[in-house]
Design a protein around this motif. Structure first.
Motif, PDB file in Angstrom:
ATOM      1  N   ILE A   1       0.835  -1.204   0.000  1.00  0.00           N
ATOM      2  CA  ILE A   1       0.000   0.000   0.000  1.00  0.00           C
ATOM      3  C   ILE A   1       0.871   1.255   0.000  1.00  0.00           C
ATOM      4  CG2 ILE A   1      -1.710   1.305   1.332  1.00  0.00           C
ATOM      5  CD1 ILE A   1      -2.695  -1.440   2.405  1.00  0.00           C
ATOM      6  N   ASN A   2       1.903   1.243   0.854  1.00  0.00           N
ATOM      7  CA  ASN A   2       2.780   2.410   0.956  1.00  0.00           C
ATOM      8  C   ASN A   2       3.575   2.642  -0.320  1.00  0.00           C
ATOM      9  OD1 ASN A   2       1.959   2.894   3.584  1.00  0.00           O
ATOM     10  ND2 ASN A   2       3.580   1.661   4.482  1.00  0.00           N
ATOM     11  N   LEU A   3       4.066   1.571  -0.938  1.00  0.00           N
ATOM     12  CA  LEU A   3       4.831   1.706  -2.178  1.00  0.00           C
ATOM     13  C   LEU A   3       3.968   2.365  -3.251  1.00  0.00           C
ATOM     14  CD1 LEU A   3       7.320   1.180  -3.906  1.00  0.00           C
ATOM     15  CD2 LEU A   3       6.507  -1.167  -4.271  1.00  0.00           C
ATOM     16  N   LYS A   4       2.727   1.945  -3.340  1.00  0.00           N
ATOM     17  CA  LYS A   4       1.823   2.514  -4.347  1.00  0.00           C
ATOM     18  C   LYS A   4       1.548   3.993  -4.067  1.00  0.00           C
ATOM     19  CE  LYS A   4      -2.911   1.951  -6.140  1.00  0.00           C
ATOM     20  NZ  LYS A   4      -2.618   1.913  -7.574  1.00  0.00           N
ATOM     21  N   SER A   5       1.203   4.321  -2.819  1.00  0.00           N
ATOM     22  CA  SER A   5       0.857   5.713  -2.498  1.00  0.00           C
ATOM     23  C   SER A   5       2.064   6.629  -2.611  1.00  0.00           C
ATOM     24  CB  SER A   5       0.244   5.800  -1.103  1.00  0.00           C
ATOM     25  OG  SER A   5       1.175   5.417  -0.113  1.00  0.00           O
ATOM     26  N   HIS A   6       3.240   6.164  -2.147  1.00  0.00           N
ATOM     27  CA  HIS A   6       4.451   6.991  -2.255  1.00  0.00           C
ATOM     28  C   HIS A   6       4.818   7.222  -3.714  1.00  0.00           C
ATOM     29  CE1 HIS A   6       5.123   7.270   1.944  1.00  0.00           C
ATOM     30  NE2 HIS A   6       5.442   6.012   2.134  1.00  0.00           N
ATOM     31  N   ALA A   7       4.693   6.191  -4.534  1.00  0.00           N
ATOM     32  CA  ALA A   7       5.012   6.332  -5.960  1.00  0.00           C
ATOM     33  C   ALA A   7       4.095   7.362  -6.607  1.00  0.00           C
ATOM     34  CB  ALA A   7       4.886   4.987  -6.663  1.00  0.00           C
ATOM     35  N   GLU A   8       2.807   7.272  -6.328  1.00  0.00           N
ATOM     36  CA  GLU A   8       1.857   8.217  -6.920  1.00  0.00           C
ATOM     37  C   GLU A   8       2.148   9.649  -6.472  1.00  0.00           C
ATOM     38  OE1 GLU A   8      -1.930   5.141  -7.411  1.00  0.00           O
ATOM     39  OE2 GLU A   8      -1.848   6.512  -5.706  1.00  0.00           O
ATOM     40  N   ASN A   9       2.488   9.825  -5.194  1.00  0.00           N
ATOM     41  CA  ASN A   9       2.802  11.167  -4.685  1.00  0.00           C
ATOM     42  C   ASN A   9       4.062  11.732  -5.329  1.00  0.00           C
ATOM     43  OD1 ASN A   9       0.585  11.177  -2.979  1.00  0.00           O
ATOM     44  ND2 ASN A   9       1.731  10.352  -1.240  1.00  0.00           N
ATOM     45  N   VAL A  10       5.085  10.897  -5.457  1.00  0.00           N
ATOM     46  CA  VAL A  10       6.342  11.362  -6.065  1.00  0.00           C
ATOM     47  C   VAL A  10       6.129  11.698  -7.536  1.00  0.00           C
ATOM     48  CG1 VAL A  10       8.683  10.664  -6.734  1.00  0.00           C
ATOM     49  CG2 VAL A  10       7.849  10.175  -4.428  1.00  0.00           C
ATOM     50  N   PHE A  11       5.372  10.875  -8.254  1.00  0.00           N
ATOM     51  CA  PHE A  11       5.087  11.172  -9.664  1.00  0.00           C
ATOM     52  C   PHE A  11       4.355  12.512  -9.791  1.00  0.00           C
ATOM     53  CE2 PHE A  11       4.963   6.336 -10.671  1.00  0.00           C
ATOM     54  CZ  PHE A  11       6.342   6.321 -10.771  1.00  0.00           C
ATOM     55  N   ARG A  12       3.382  12.743  -8.921  1.00  0.00           N
ATOM     56  CA  ARG A  12       2.646  14.011  -8.981  1.00  0.00           C
ATOM     57  C   ARG A  12       3.566  15.195  -8.695  1.00  0.00           C
ATOM     58  NH1 ARG A  12      -1.181  11.071  -5.753  1.00  0.00           N
ATOM     59  NH2 ARG A  12      -2.894  10.294  -7.032  1.00  0.00           N
TER      60      ARG A  12
END
Length: 694
Positions: free
Chosen positions: A34-45
């Protein structure tokens, strides 16, 4: 071209990142996904990289991120407001030092400054167009940021480096648009290489195409998708169970955990000696689950069989070796369990009561012995008014309720508290009511769990939880915000739901008074208020979960803690049913007219000789007529009937307000009219607080 909900991406490519590590504890991996997905999305944004289809996978040795990412950053135009125009330019329109400093700070010339109106003034504005870079130039830093942003319950350092991570990192695979993404963490440089199964295919191999990544791993004995591993475990375990005419005792938590323990799941059937089936079924299942992560099997009668499923992390060709090893281990574990069980049986539960004096329950609340005395006092109080014929069973169960906590089995397997006590009680000849109560005292153990079935179990369960809540509130350890270290909210839910199910004719306030009786509390009234507010909040929450409207719940809350919970629900149901009455809105309106003018304080009794208009007499006569009938219906708990009675006041009330000026110049007449209104309001309040209903 794809749409991620905000931006349409014209040109994109696939991104793959795999972080290879030492084995990560299985319990950490669900949250890591869950954290890997949310962190990735935040960094991409934050990096202005358009993206979609972010997927994450995990095995004990790798964390994997896949996404579709745009090849270029999105453009960004920023407007930065500066000083007022009259400060930025002199009378001749020449930029001042303020304008020059502002322009320089934002990397533009004073000629590029713009003037814009805001509010009542004009200001200079720096309009900056952020550069648009290629994703391949942004991703190295973005991926590094994603990796370093991951948090775990426990981290470690290794070697001479400063990086703290859940386990040592061995390799980083980073691949975008058929090219390697270059990044480095703690001297580990990324590449396009990965590794298969640690033992079955340990060599490194190159990934040339992202689409083939999952299949290449599968060919090297790694099922990277945890959901696929779960499905393989389910299918294989079911097939093996069918071979011995049994079925798997499905434990979703265990299956998910096992799926994160292995990269290549191969279920294997094991067998143990029939003699161990003489031990309690829950003890055997706990040993298999807790220590070995094995799946237990049962027959069509729901009885445990002497087979189990091991989920190995190796080829099916090695199944025989795995089976022999597992059977050897489980035999040793079962022998330990049997030893504890047999040793415990040498001392009766009654014989353990005295030893509870030596076990501290809480440093400010005394021993477990003191706690059982408090539980017994509350339980006997509840039982005396609810089911006095079960007094002996309730008292016995309460006194024995904590004795199994000092047994060898429960010390080794704490999750079996109550369950093992139930077995020992049955073996010692206690009746079914007592033995079942020892098991049911901890119910419900979690949200959605079953409630106690027997009255003896329900009363001991309520008493135990009441003692916990009252004791910790007394110590000032009540829940705060999201903090509830003693699970008092969950326990209050258990009390409310059990009391509602059983329909005990006791109020929470009476039970709480008994629970607080052993303590000398200076501000006992304030403590009781805090406890009742706490329970009112939980009652409100539970009724809302059951689908009752919030305003109707609020209307019966004045009775929430001072009447039996079963009566509270009956009031609520009566109001819900009465809402369907054609006159409901008119009744509500008439009572609200009363509430709008009724004084807060009590007044002198109504005097008929002060009535000046017929509408006063008519309202008083209607009130005096329905009051005995309404009170009689309330005494019989006929709340719908009481509502039918109050309905009869609708017309006299409306006629009174339409024709009578309450605030008469004559103070005696005015006070008399207000007194009549106050009496009607008080009568209506005996059913519900109608002012809360919208």
């Amino acid at each position: 071209m794809f749409n991620n909900g905000e931006i349409i991406i014209q040109d994109s490519a696939s991104l793959l990142m795999e972080l290879g590590t030492e084995e990560i504890p299985a319990r950490f991996l669900p949250d890591a996904l869950i954290n890997l997905k949310s962190h990735a999305e935040n960094v991409f944004r934050d990096s202005r990289l358009p993206f979609t289809e972010v997927k994450t996978y995990a095995t004990p040795r790798r964390l994997v991120l896949m996404a579709e990412v745009g090849k270029k950053q999105t453009s960004l135009k920023k407007e930065i407001w500066g000083p007022p125009v009259n400060s930025a330019y002199d009378k001749n329109g020449v930029p001042t030092k303020a304008a020059e400093a502002f322009a320089k700070a934002h990397g533009i010339s004073t000629e590029e400054l713009q003037k814009k109106e805001k509010g009542k003034g004009a200001y200079v504005v720096a309009v900056i167009n952020e550069s648009v870079n290629n994703a391949v130039d942004i991703l190295p830093e973005a991926l590094k940021k994603i990796i370093l942003s991951l948090n775990f319950p426990k981290n470690m350092r290794w070697g001479s480096g400063d990086l703290r991570f859940v386990r040592p990192i061995h390799w980083i695979l980073a691949f975008y648009d058929k090219e390697k993404v270059n990044l480095e963490i703690e001297s580990i440089k990324s590449n396009v290489m990965t590794k298969g199964h640690r033992f079955l295919s340990p060599a490194s191999f190159e990934i040339k195409d992202i689409k083939s990544y999952i299949n290449l791993l599968k060919n090297n004995y790694v099922i990277v998708d945890h959901e696929e591993r779960i499905n393989l475990i389910r299918a294989g375990a079911s097939r093996l169970a069918a071979e011995v005419n049994a079925s798997v005792i499905w434990d979703e938590e265990l299956i998910k955990h096992v799926a994160f323990l292995v990269e290549y799941p191969v279920p294997v059937l094991g067998t143990f000696s029939l003699e161990y089936l003489n031990l309690p079924q829950e003890l055997l299942i706990t040993v298999m689950k807790g220590h070995q992560k094995y799946l237990a099997l049962e027959d069509f009668r729901k009885r445990l069989v002497n087979h189990f499923i091991i989920v190995s992390n190796t080829k099916s060709a090695n199944a025989e070796t795995v089976r022999k090893g597992a059977e050897k281990v489980i035999k040793a574990r079962f022998e330990d369990a049997r030893f504890y069980f047999e040793e415990d049986s040498k001392t009766t539960l009654k014989g353990r009561i005295e030893a509870l004096k030596n076990v501290v329950y809480h440093d400010r609340l005394g021993s477990l012995y003191s706690k059982t005395e408090r539980i017994a006092a509350i339980a006997n109080f509840i039982c005396s008014s609810s089911c006095p014929e079960k007094q002996d069973d309730v008292n016995t169960a309460a006194i024995l309720s904590k004795t199994d906590l000092i047994t060898g089995v429960v010390r080794e397997f704490p999750e079996l508290q109550g369950i093992i006590g139930s077995y020992y009680a049955a073996n010692e000849g206690y009746n079914e009511a007592v033995s079942k109560a020892l098991r049911e005292q901890y119910l419900p153990a979690h949200t959605g769990d079953v409630l106690p079935e027997t009255d003896t179990g329900a009363i001991v369960s309520i008493s135990d939880k009441l003692d916990n809540i009252a004791s910790f509130f007394m110590l000032g350890l009540s829940p705060t915000g999201s903090e509830d270290p003693f699970a008092l909210r969950r326990q209050s839910h258990g009390i409310i739901l059990t009391a509602l199910k059983k329909g005990y004719d006791l109020s929470l306030s009476h039970m709480l008074e008994v629970a607080l009786k052993p303590y000398e509390v200076k501000e006992k009234k304030e403590l009781m208020k805090s406890l009742m507010r706490f329970f009112e909040q939980r009652i409100d929450y539970i009724f809302q979960l059951q689908g009752y409207p919030g305003d109707f719940i609020a209307s019966i809350m004045p009775f929430a803690c001072i009447e039996p919970l079963c009566r509270i629900k009956e009031r609520l149901n009566a109001l819900i049913n009465f809402k369907n009455d054609p006159d409901f809105d008119l009744v509500l309106l008439s009572i609200k007219r009363i509430n709008n003018i009724a004084p807060k304080s009590a007044l002198a009794p109504v005097r008929k000789d002060l009535f000046a208009q017929k509408e006063e007499s008519q309202l008083y006569q209607a009130f005096e007529t329905i009051r005995p009938a309404l009170e009689s219906k309330l005494e019989a708990f006929d709340y719908y009937g009481a509502l039918e009675s109050i309905k009869l006041l609708k017309n006299p009330v409306n006629s009174f307000f339409d024709n009578v000026l309450v605030m008469d110049k004559n103070e005696e007449i005015k006070a008399n009219r207000l007194s009549l209104i106050k009496d009607i309001q008080s009568l209506a309040m005996r059913i519900a607080d109608f002012s809360q209903i919208t």
